[in-house]
Design an enzyme around this catalytic site. Sequence first.
Site, PDB file in Angstrom:
ATOM      1  N   GLN A   4       0.819  -1.209   0.000  1.00 30.08           N
ATOM      2  CA  GLN A   4       0.000   0.000   0.000  1.00 30.08           C
ATOM      3  C   GLN A   4       0.853   1.260   0.000  1.00 30.08           C
ATOM      4  O   GLN A   4       2.041   1.225   0.316  1.00 30.08           O
ATOM      5  CB  GLN A   4      -0.903   0.009   1.236  1.00 30.08           C
ATOM      6  CG  GLN A   4      -0.148  -0.110   2.550  1.00 30.08           C
ATOM      7  CD  GLN A   4      -0.957  -0.751   3.639  1.00 30.08           C
ATOM      8  OE1 GLN A   4      -2.180  -0.839   3.568  1.00 30.08           O
ATOM      9  NE2 GLN A   4      -0.298  -1.222   4.689  1.00 30.08           N
ATOM     10  N   ASP A  48       0.954  -8.032  11.815  1.00 34.25           N
ATOM     11  CA  ASP A  48       0.576  -7.076  10.769  1.00 34.25           C
ATOM     12  C   ASP A  48       1.406  -7.375   9.532  1.00 34.25           C
ATOM     13  O   ASP A  48       2.622  -7.616   9.633  1.00 34.25           O
ATOM     14  CB  ASP A  48       0.805  -5.633  11.232  1.00 34.25           C
ATOM     15  CG  ASP A  48       0.134  -4.624  10.312  1.00 34.25           C
ATOM     16  OD1 ASP A  48      -0.893  -4.057  10.724  1.00 34.25           O
ATOM     17  OD2 ASP A  48       0.622  -4.400   9.188  1.00 34.25           O
ATOM     18  N   ALA A  66      -1.726 -12.463   8.347  1.00 37.29           N
ATOM     19  CA  ALA A  66      -2.432 -13.056   9.480  1.00 37.29           C
ATOM     20  C   ALA A  66      -2.822 -14.504   9.200  1.00 37.29           C
ATOM     21  O   ALA A  66      -2.763 -15.349  10.104  1.00 37.29           O
ATOM     22  CB  ALA A  66      -3.669 -12.228   9.813  1.00 37.29           C
ATOM     23  N   ASP A 118      -8.257  -6.257  14.006  1.00 37.74           N
ATOM     24  CA  ASP A 118      -8.310  -4.851  13.577  1.00 37.74           C
ATOM     25  C   ASP A 118      -7.867  -4.754  12.118  1.00 37.74           C
ATOM     26  O   ASP A 118      -6.952  -4.002  11.780  1.00 37.74           O
ATOM     27  CB  ASP A 118      -7.421  -4.000  14.492  1.00 37.74           C
ATOM     28  CG  ASP A 118      -7.647  -2.509  14.294  1.00 37.74           C
ATOM     29  OD1 ASP A 118      -8.675  -2.142  13.694  1.00 37.74           O
ATOM     30  OD2 ASP A 118      -6.791  -1.712  14.736  1.00 37.74           O
TER      31      ASP A 118
END
Length: 445
Positions: free
Chosen positions: A179, A252, A287, A304
């Site tokens: 990203q 993460d 994950a 999250d």
Amino acid sequence: METKGKHLIADALGCRSDVLNDADRLQQILTKAVEALGMKILSTQFHSFTPQGVTGTIIISTSHFSIHTWPERGYAALDFYTCGSVDLWGQLEHILEVLEAKSANVYDLEWGEDADSPVTKKRIRFAKSEAAMASADTAAEKSFFQLRDERGNAWDMIQLREIVKGGHNILFQGASPYQEILLIEASDLRLYLNQELQFSSLDERSYHEALVHPAMGMASTHGRVLVLGGGDGLGLREVLKYPQVVHVDLVDIDPIVLEIAKTVPALVEQNRGSFLDQRVHVHAQDAKQFLSADHPPYDVIIIDFPDPVDRVISTLYTKELFSRVSQMLTDDGILVCQSASLEDSPRVFWSIGLSIESAGLHVQPYQTIVPSFGQWGFHLASRKKLDIRLCTIPVPHYALPKNIASLFHIRPVFLALRSEAVVNSLKNLVLQDIYQKDLQEWLDP
């Protein structure tokens, strides 16, 4: 291990780009600094990343030295931490000299004898000359994030354009394999991923306290906690308020987001240095990969993940993933999952809840108001039925209502859409389509 420690975090500006892009040389520079301090090196890892730049970490017997560089901007983030009272300043100044840094912003933090002791910090700014420092600041101000119309959502684009017009200070601008990343200081501190707002420091506590504390308040024990996502460390900050927490695994996928959260002073201050806590174990990986391995069960699992805007992220909200997470809970364990906006994507909210329920868990929906995002939804889940009257929050918090039960009151206008929920599974991966449909209806009511 001794918990009293010295910690220096530095933003080095105007450095030589060729030095910042040389992994071998940077490894030699930091290794010499560690050796000069008489510390034992346990492991060393330096590597270059695309398109350019270097990430390097030296694990020492009492903590770590690390560096992350962006040669195209002449910028390096340095993070030096060690237990005890060793003087790190001399080595930092030498490294800045080798990098030929024109200026630097440095946070000097002193950690107390125990986990409850406050952190003493001071910000030091220095440069080779006032002219050089002004030049570096001007160059940084001119290199603003270039907006791209195909990224982000309509609301965040409006905000970003207003920020462009006004004053701003870019703390990080770059891209990972996953990203585009923008950490920016305007009137507040904001993190954007692919031009979508992740948090504003003005109200992020409204989100992160609601994400963490109902689950922690419902859990009978807090010894082992798993956080999936949350690479900014803000949810982790709330978890670490509980003294009973012994072990936290944070997973993460983006190592650059994790590095920013550990090293950029403004974000380190916002997350209260949560990644420096000895109880925290960070895993920079997908994950699903982490969940595929065997781990001791967790008392609390906090999910999250980003909103399911595409098929890849949608796979993180499947019946299969929630089934695996359920297996990793203790018998009395509590799961919480962020579940998107009740206002903008109500069908997504209810579909996430139904997908969790389809994994054999008892589910309790709730919501809170986050001014930057509106009415935001979450789901608590457990193998046993949940009684929200048992929820008590024994640690400091600032944004939650006194009556925690009020979070679990869903307005009838949102309850009416519950019947349109769909189970999201690998065989029927539809959550991303529901998200786009919800968003379009919100934009064109």
